[in-house]
Design a protein around this motif. Structure first.
Motif, PDB file in Angstrom:
ATOM      1  N   ALA A  10      -1.480  -4.216   5.670  1.00 17.35           N
ATOM      2  CA  ALA A  10      -1.886  -4.347   4.264  1.00 17.35           C
ATOM      3  C   ALA A  10      -2.497  -5.719   4.013  1.00 17.35           C
ATOM      4  CB  ALA A  10      -0.687  -4.119   3.342  1.00 17.35           C
ATOM      5  N   GLU A  11      -1.870  -6.764   4.521  1.00 18.05           N
ATOM      6  CA  GLU A  11      -2.420  -8.105   4.319  1.00 18.05           C
ATOM      7  C   GLU A  11      -3.766  -8.255   5.021  1.00 18.05           C
ATOM      8  OE1 GLU A  11      -1.187 -12.757   4.548  1.00 18.05           O
ATOM      9  OE2 GLU A  11      -0.669 -11.471   6.244  1.00 18.05           O
ATOM     10  N   THR A  12      -3.851  -7.740   6.245  1.00 21.10           N
ATOM     11  CA  THR A  12      -5.107  -7.811   6.998  1.00 21.10           C
ATOM     12  C   THR A  12      -6.229  -7.095   6.244  1.00 21.10           C
ATOM     13  OG1 THR A  12      -3.913  -7.945   9.095  1.00 21.10           O
ATOM     14  CG2 THR A  12      -6.186  -7.186   9.195  1.00 21.10           C
ATOM     15  N   ASP A 105       2.722   7.187   2.239  1.00 22.41           N
ATOM     16  CA  ASP A 105       3.981   6.570   1.802  1.00 22.41           C
ATOM     17  C   ASP A 105       4.222   5.253   2.525  1.00 22.41           C
ATOM     18  OD1 ASP A 105       4.496   8.566  -0.046  1.00 22.41           O
ATOM     19  OD2 ASP A 105       5.857   9.674   1.285  1.00 22.41           O
ATOM     20  N   ALA A 106       4.016   5.236   3.830  1.00 21.96           N
ATOM     21  CA  ALA A 106       4.189   3.999   4.596  1.00 21.96           C
ATOM     22  C   ALA A 106       3.168   2.953   4.154  1.00 21.96           C
ATOM     23  CB  ALA A 106       4.062   4.273   6.091  1.00 21.96           C
ATOM     24  N   VAL A 111       1.773  -2.113   1.013  1.00 21.63           N
ATOM     25  CA  VAL A 111       1.024  -2.740  -0.081  1.00 21.63           C
ATOM     26  C   VAL A 111       1.987  -3.229  -1.160  1.00 21.63           C
ATOM     27  CG1 VAL A 111      -0.661  -2.314  -1.925  1.00 21.63           C
ATOM     28  CG2 VAL A 111      -1.105  -1.490   0.399  1.00 21.63           C
ATOM     29  N   ASN A 112       3.010  -2.441  -1.468  1.00 22.23           N
ATOM     30  CA  ASN A 112       3.998  -2.871  -2.460  1.00 22.23           C
ATOM     31  C   ASN A 112       4.758  -4.109  -1.995  1.00 22.23           C
ATOM     32  OD1 ASN A 112       3.310  -0.936  -4.352  1.00 22.23           O
ATOM     33  ND2 ASN A 112       4.875   0.518  -3.669  1.00 22.23           N
ATOM     34  N   ASN A 120      -1.830 -10.435  -5.900  1.00 15.08           N
ATOM     35  CA  ASN A 120      -2.457  -9.518  -6.844  1.00 15.08           C
ATOM     36  C   ASN A 120      -3.329  -8.525  -6.087  1.00 15.08           C
ATOM     37  OD1 ASN A 120      -3.730  -8.206  -8.901  1.00 15.08           O
ATOM     38  ND2 ASN A 120      -4.854  -9.974  -9.654  1.00 15.08           N
ATOM     39  N   VAL A 121      -2.711  -7.493  -5.522  1.00 13.53           N
ATOM     40  CA  VAL A 121      -3.429  -6.542  -4.691  1.00 13.53           C
ATOM     41  C   VAL A 121      -4.283  -5.573  -5.491  1.00 13.53           C
ATOM     42  CG1 VAL A 121      -1.778  -6.722  -2.799  1.00 13.53           C
ATOM     43  CG2 VAL A 121      -1.458  -4.964  -4.562  1.00 13.53           C
ATOM     44  N   SER A 122      -4.204  -5.628  -6.823  1.00 11.21           N
ATOM     45  CA  SER A 122      -5.083  -4.791  -7.635  1.00 11.21           C
ATOM     46  C   SER A 122      -6.439  -5.456  -7.827  1.00 11.21           C
ATOM     47  CB  SER A 122      -4.443  -4.469  -8.992  1.00 11.21           C
ATOM     48  OG  SER A 122      -4.260  -5.643  -9.740  1.00 11.21           O
TER      49      SER A 122
END
Length: 180
Positions: A10-12, A105-106, A111-112, A120-122
């Motif tokens: 997710a970070e990548t 789901d994973a 991301v959560n 701020n992933v949005s």
């Protein structure tokens, strides 16, 4: 072999250019394409795919095969291919065949986790060099949470884009869509 977890992917992906609901899909697509293995390869007479998002160097010879083994490098060509397809996931068969859905789901969990660390992933990741999971949160992104974010102007990779046109119709409901 290096196998990453959902948070790392997710970070990548976030630093590679993905955000909002596309960030979750990017993580799920990577799981379907490579099982989050950075050294994943598939070579046939028609394809030579490498890395987390299985970038095909026959179709995209501008990317160096060896560099695609680096997840941070692989994320940028993945975003470029996504962008080149009109901000759509159609170049990835795990998406078009619906295979990615079993990994949502994973992906959402990763991301959560990233969001729970103050990111701020949005909106787009902060500019500059990647500093690792749990880095200081980015500054606020103009338009997030506004009454009419469809007209928001977003800064992405130093270029200003109209949020509606560039990201396929962001409606301001992204936070609820991805569970933030």
């Amino acid at each position: 072999m290096t196998q990453l977890n959902a948070l790392q992917v997710a970070e990548t992906a976030w630093y590679g250019g993905f955000w909002g609901s596309d960030l979750i899909i990017a993580v799920a697509v990577a799981r379907g394409e490579s099982d989050w293995r950075t050294d994943a390869r598939l070579t046939t007479s028609q394809e030579d795919r490498t890395g987390l998002w299985q970038i095909n160097t026959y179709a995209h010879p501008q990317y160096k095969k060896q560099s695609l083994l680096d997840p941070d490098y692989n994320a940028q060509p993945a975003f470029d291919v996504f962008h080149g397809a009109g901000y759509r996931w159609t170049p990835w068969t795990v998406y078009t065949r619906g295979i990615y859905l079993q990994f949502m789901d994973a992906a959402r969990s990763g991301v959560n986790q990233l969001a729970s660390m103050g990111n701020n992933v949005s909106g787009p990741a902060p500019g500059g060099q990647r500093t690792g999971v749990g880095a200081a949160p980015p500054t606020a992104v103009e338009g997030v949470g506004s009454a009419d974010s469809s007209q928001a102007v977003w800064a992405v990779n130093g270029a200003w884009n109209d949020g509606w046109l560039a990201f396929g119709g962001y409606t301001g409901a992204m936070e609820s869509l991805i569970g933030l």
